[in-house]
Design an enzyme around this catalytic site. Structure first.
Site, PDB file in Angstrom:
ATOM      1  NE  ARG A  65      -0.448  -0.706   4.562  1.00 19.49           N
ATOM      2  CZ  ARG A  65      -0.519  -0.330   5.815  1.00 19.49           C
ATOM      3  NH1 ARG A  65      -1.531   0.343   6.245  1.00 19.49           N
ATOM      4  NH2 ARG A  65       0.392  -0.663   6.669  1.00 19.49           N
ATOM      5  CB  CYS A 121      23.351  14.719  35.987  1.00 20.07           C
ATOM      6  SG  CYS A 121      23.234  14.797  34.185  1.00 20.07           S
ATOM      7  CG  HIS A 160      21.988  14.739  30.548  1.00 18.62           C
ATOM      8  ND1 HIS A 160      21.082  14.255  31.467  1.00 18.62           N
ATOM      9  CD2 HIS A 160      21.267  15.446  29.637  1.00 18.62           C
ATOM     10  CE1 HIS A 160      19.870  14.664  31.134  1.00 18.62           C
ATOM     11  NE2 HIS A 160      19.949  15.387  30.028  1.00 18.62           N
ATOM     12  N   GLY A 162       7.708   5.969  26.951  1.00 15.85           N
ATOM     13  CA  GLY A 162       7.360   6.379  28.307  1.00 15.85           C
ATOM     14  C   GLY A 162       8.570   6.626  29.188  1.00 15.85           C
ATOM     15  CG  HIS A 188      21.486  10.617  32.664  1.00 18.73           C
ATOM     16  ND1 HIS A 188      22.268  11.676  33.050  1.00 18.73           N
ATOM     17  CD2 HIS A 188      22.243   9.511  32.864  1.00 18.73           C
ATOM     18  CE1 HIS A 188      23.440  11.234  33.474  1.00 18.73           C
ATOM     19  NE2 HIS A 188      23.432   9.906  33.365  1.00 18.73           N
ATOM     20  CD  GLU A 203      10.760 -15.650  27.035  1.00 19.25           C
ATOM     21  OE1 GLU A 203      11.853 -15.829  27.600  1.00 19.25           O
ATOM     22  OE2 GLU A 203      10.555 -14.714  26.237  1.00 19.25           O
ATOM     23  CE  LYS A 214       1.505  -3.644  14.674  1.00 18.84           C
ATOM     24  NZ  LYS A 214       0.468  -3.932  13.682  1.00 18.84           N
ATOM     25  CD  GLU A 229      -2.360  -5.150  16.011  1.00 21.03           C
ATOM     26  OE1 GLU A 229      -3.461  -4.557  15.961  1.00 21.03           O
ATOM     27  OE2 GLU A 229      -1.476  -5.027  15.155  1.00 21.03           O
TER      28      GLU A 229
HETATM   29  P1  H2U Z   1      12.112   5.419  33.125  1.00 24.29           P
HETATM   30  O1  H2U Z   1      13.272   4.552  32.764  1.00 24.29           O
HETATM   31  O2  H2U Z   1      10.819   4.824  32.653  1.00 24.29           O
HETATM   32  O3  H2U Z   1      12.278   6.821  32.708  1.00 24.29           O
HETATM   33  O4  H2U Z   1      12.037   5.459  34.708  1.00 24.29           O
HETATM   34  C1  H2U Z   1      12.945   6.140  35.522  1.00 24.29           C
HETATM   35  C2  H2U Z   1      12.697   5.730  36.945  1.00 24.29           C
HETATM   36  O5  H2U Z   1      13.376   6.617  37.824  1.00 24.29           O
HETATM   37  C3  H2U Z   1      11.232   5.762  37.331  1.00 24.29           C
HETATM   38  O6  H2U Z   1      10.836   4.462  37.651  1.00 24.29           O
HETATM   39  C4  H2U Z   1      12.642   6.746  39.014  1.00 24.29           C
HETATM   40  C5  H2U Z   1      11.193   6.684  38.556  1.00 24.29           C
HETATM   41  O7  H2U Z   1      10.400   6.116  39.567  1.00 24.29           O
HETATM   42  N1  H2U Z   1      13.005   7.991  39.688  1.00 24.29           N
HETATM   43  C6  H2U Z   1      13.622   7.941  40.929  1.00 24.29           C
HETATM   44  O8  H2U Z   1      13.773   6.856  41.484  1.00 24.29           O
HETATM   45  N2  H2U Z   1      14.013   9.096  41.535  1.00 24.29           N
HETATM   46  C7  H2U Z   1      13.831  10.346  41.006  1.00 24.29           C
HETATM   47  O9  H2U Z   1      14.244  11.324  41.578  1.00 24.29           O
HETATM   48  C8  H2U Z   1      13.080  10.490  39.747  1.00 24.29           C
HETATM   49  C9  H2U Z   1      12.744   9.235  39.006  1.00 24.29           C
HETATM   50 ZN    ZN Z   2      21.657  13.593  33.303  1.00 22.13          ZN
END
Ligand code: H2U
Ligand code: ZN
Length: 340
Positions: A29, A54, A114, A158, A163, A181, A310, A316
């Site tokens: 398509r 950081c 970072h 999400g 970083h 699995e 996707k 699905e």
């Molecule tokens: P992601 O990989 O989905 O972005 O998640 C980052 C995690 O970092 C998330 O589970 C944690 C959040 O709870 N977090 C901390 O533990 N402390 C913080 O100060 C901010 C985020």
């Molecule tokens: Zn950082």
């Protein structure tokens, strides 16, 4: 190519027992997806004073990160699992079945920089990330049945912060995906007296159709039963049950293969490629688990460009997974981007 592959057909996922509908004719398509390359420039600073990952910065709840030089891990300040389950251990109440669960969640920083992603890090620094995976896996497995190492990359997945970081969740139960699995690998072993994923790998190495990278100790391939357009499976060539069992040489090769593969992903749509990836290995359930083979899954959401994803919706959600581009086409597209 087998002509069956040119017509709608269903493929069986040997690891989960689920089917996926493959509709190759739909790739004919018109191409309406934009090819957008404007995302590729990376303007992030090496250090961001507002980043909670950081070195030296404060996190939620007042914790302060050390001025780490390589990798760093901490217990997630918003853990989805708690070490001492407070809920009652009552296992069921008729149709309302529950289980208490204990566990912990950790956040792991891949680098103090970072501005980097795993794909941009030096191989020797990726080795340090693998060392941290192995270390935490080993420690957490002393207490928990399942240790899930994973990375969520990109806003589209999400991920809350660019970083470079991943997560580890560990719990005293085997979650649904690894449980499937475990079951299918065990059944295969009982029936064939050989390891499902090693037999499958040998078949793939012979056909070469779905191989992306065939290196000394590791292979990256698009599984025959892949659901996501560019879903991939990374696995060692020898029988290895868990990540703690890889040798130094295998670890160094793994770092190089990871870098090479993630760069191929980045090149595909000229964008820092989003994905969820994670490791699966033998659980800590007191059994020998000889049927297990260590592997990592990569589940990237993109379909046609940096912005066209996707969606797993409609059919699905209500019937079963479906894909247009075949796993063979996906493997070929990725192979073409490989630099030797
Ligand atoms: P992601 O990989 O989905 O972005 O998640 C980052 C995690 O970092 C998330 O589970 C944690 C959040 O709870 N977090 C901390 O533990 N402390 C913080 O100060 C901010 C985020
Ligand atoms: Zn950082």
């Amino acid at each position: 190519m087998n002509s069956l592959y040119n017509y709608p057909h269903r493929r069986f996922n040997q690891l989960t027992g689920e089917w996926v509908l493959v509709s190759p004719h739909r790739t004919l398509r018109p191409w309406q997806g934009k090819v957008e390359g404007d995302n590729f420039s990376n303007n992030r600073p090496m250090y961001d004073p507002n980043c909670y990952l950081c070195p030296g910065n404060s996190r939620a709840g007042g914790h302060k990160n050390p001025k780490y030089a390589d990798t760093f891990y901490f217990t997630n300040d918003f853990s989805a699992l708690l070490p001492d389950g407070q809920s009652s251990n009552k296992e069921s109440n008729g149709l309302l079945k529950t289980r208490a669960v204990n566990g912990t969640c950790e956040v792991i920083c891949f680098s103090p920089r970072h501005d980097l992603s795993l794909s941009q890090m030096e191989i020797k620094n990726i080795v340090k990330v693998i060392d941290l995976w192995v270390y935490r896996y080993n420690e957490l497995s002393k207490k928990y049945k399942w240790v899930q190492i994973f990375e969520n990359k990109g806003e589209i997945m999400g991920c809350s912060n660019p970083h470079p970081h991943g997560q580890i969740w560990a719990l005293n139960a085997i979650p649904s995906e690894p449980a499937k699995e475990n079951n299918y690998q065990s059944i295969y072993y009982q029936q064939n007296h050989s390891v499902l994923l090693l037999d499958y790998l040998n078949l793939e190495l012979q056909s070469k159709e779905r191989i992306v990278i065939d290196d000394k100790h590791w292979v990256v391939l698009i599984p025959f039963w892949a659901t996501w357009p560019y879903e991939a499976l990374l696995l060692p060539k020898r029988h290895i049950l868990k990540i703690t069992d890889i040798t130094k040489i295998e670890k160094e090769n793994l770092a190089a293969v990871l870098k090479q593969f993630l760069n191929i992903y980045d090149k595909l749509f000229q964008t820092p490629f989003p994905y969820s990836m994670g490791w699966h290995g033998a659980p800590f359930n007191g059994e020998d688990n000889i049927h297990w083979q260590l592997h990592a899954h990569f589940y990237p959401p993109l379909l046609r460009s940096a912005r066209i994803k996707k969606f797993m919706v409609g059919y699905e959600m209500l019937a079963e997974a479906q894909r247009d581009i075949t796993p063979e086409q996906a493997a070929e597209a990725l192979r073409l981007l490989k630099e030797n």
